[in-house]
Design an enzyme around this catalytic site. Structure first.
Site, PDB file in Angstrom:
ATOM      1  N   ASN A  11       0.840  -1.190   0.000  1.00  0.00           N
ATOM      2  CA  ASN A  11       0.000   0.000   0.000  1.00  0.00           C
ATOM      3  C   ASN A  11       0.888   1.258   0.000  1.00  0.00           C
ATOM      4  O   ASN A  11       1.613   1.527   0.955  1.00  0.00           O
ATOM      5  CB  ASN A  11      -0.892  -0.052   1.246  1.00  0.00           C
ATOM      6  N   ASP A  70      -2.032  -4.273  11.290  1.00  0.00           N
ATOM      7  CA  ASP A  70      -3.436  -4.580  11.057  1.00  0.00           C
ATOM      8  C   ASP A  70      -4.248  -3.557  11.845  1.00  0.00           C
ATOM      9  O   ASP A  70      -3.875  -3.185  12.961  1.00  0.00           O
ATOM     10  CB  ASP A  70      -3.767  -6.012  11.501  1.00  0.00           C
ATOM     11  N   THR A  71      -5.345  -3.114  11.223  1.00  0.00           N
ATOM     12  CA  THR A  71      -6.158  -2.053  11.824  1.00  0.00           C
ATOM     13  C   THR A  71      -7.618  -2.452  11.834  1.00  0.00           C
ATOM     14  O   THR A  71      -8.085  -3.121  10.913  1.00  0.00           O
ATOM     15  CB  THR A  71      -6.002  -0.739  11.006  1.00  0.00           C
ATOM     16  N   PHE A 150     -10.345   7.145   3.455  1.00  0.00           N
ATOM     17  CA  PHE A 150     -10.810   5.858   2.933  1.00  0.00           C
ATOM     18  C   PHE A 150     -11.544   5.111   4.043  1.00  0.00           C
ATOM     19  O   PHE A 150     -11.669   5.603   5.165  1.00  0.00           O
ATOM     20  CB  PHE A 150      -9.624   5.030   2.404  1.00  0.00           C
TER      21      PHE A 150
END
Ligand code: IMP
Length: 196
Positions: A11, A70-71, A150
């Site tokens: 990303n 990680d979210t 986003f």
């Protein structure tokens, strides 16, 4: 001193954000940078578990010191859902709009709007594992607001602000975000290693 670290992502925005915060002597490589095209498993039931899975995969398969993130968005009234399932809350193959619509639906008539974004970063250096966390507390609004960002950004107002993440724009959001907080902890830890 750590001269090279793989960040288990491709990303571009995340890479840019991380490279900006960890500027200095540590080069941050992406998955593409180590010719990794694998579909890395994210099958754990927690953010910590997924971050560790990804970091361990890279260490094991490619041998690099690395970190992975990680979210999730954790909503108090929904017992911390969507949490680790944030990306696929409305089901596999659904987009951010569908995820937000599902969340708004689940929150209908709910007076407790408290929520938090939580980012976990797992770092593996040599054979040691470290975990860092960044949290932003806030609340879920009743209608989408703003165009920037986003994911769930149009639905989340961080505490002490009046705008959603999507209304405040990326510059301010990236300064105060859960990811920025976690990456700053990682950067601080790395700088203690480079001092050794
Ligand atoms: P990831 O672990 O960074 O890929 O995030 C998993 C999912 O959480 C994303 O697909 C988004 O739905 C949501 N998410 C993560 N970070 C943010 C954010 O900063 N704003 C809004 N949604 C986010």
């Amino acid at each position: 001193m750590i001269t090279k670290l793989v960040f288990a992502t491709n990303n571009k925005h995340k890479l840019e954000e991380v490279r900006h915060i960890i500027s200095g002597k540590t080069e941050i490589l992406s998955l593409a940078g180590i010719d990794c095209c694998d579909d890395i498993p994210e099958t754990a039931g927690t953010l910590e578990g997924n971050a560790l899975l990804k970091a361990r995969y890279i260490k094991l398969q490619y041998g690099y010191d690395c970190f992975a993130d990680d979210t999730g968005l954790e909503v108090e009234a929904l017992h911390n859902a969507p949490g680790v399932y944030s990306a696929r809350y409305a089901g596999e193959g659904h987009d951010a709009e569908a995820n937000m619509n599902k969340l708004l639906c689940q929150m209908q008539g709910q007076s407790n709007r408290k929520a938090r974004f939580r980012t976990v970063i797992a770092l593996i250096i040599k054979d040691k594992e470290y975990v860092f966390e960044g949290i932003v507390n806030g609340s879920i609004v009743t209608d989408k607001r703003g165009e920037a960002g986003f994911g769930y950004d149009p639905l989340f107002i961080p505490d002490t602000y009046t705008l959603t993440f999507a209304q405040m724009g990326n510059e301010l959001k990236n300064l105060i975000s859960h990811r920025a907080l976690a990456v700053k902890q990682l950067a601080a830890f790395l700088s203690t290693l480079s001092a050794e």
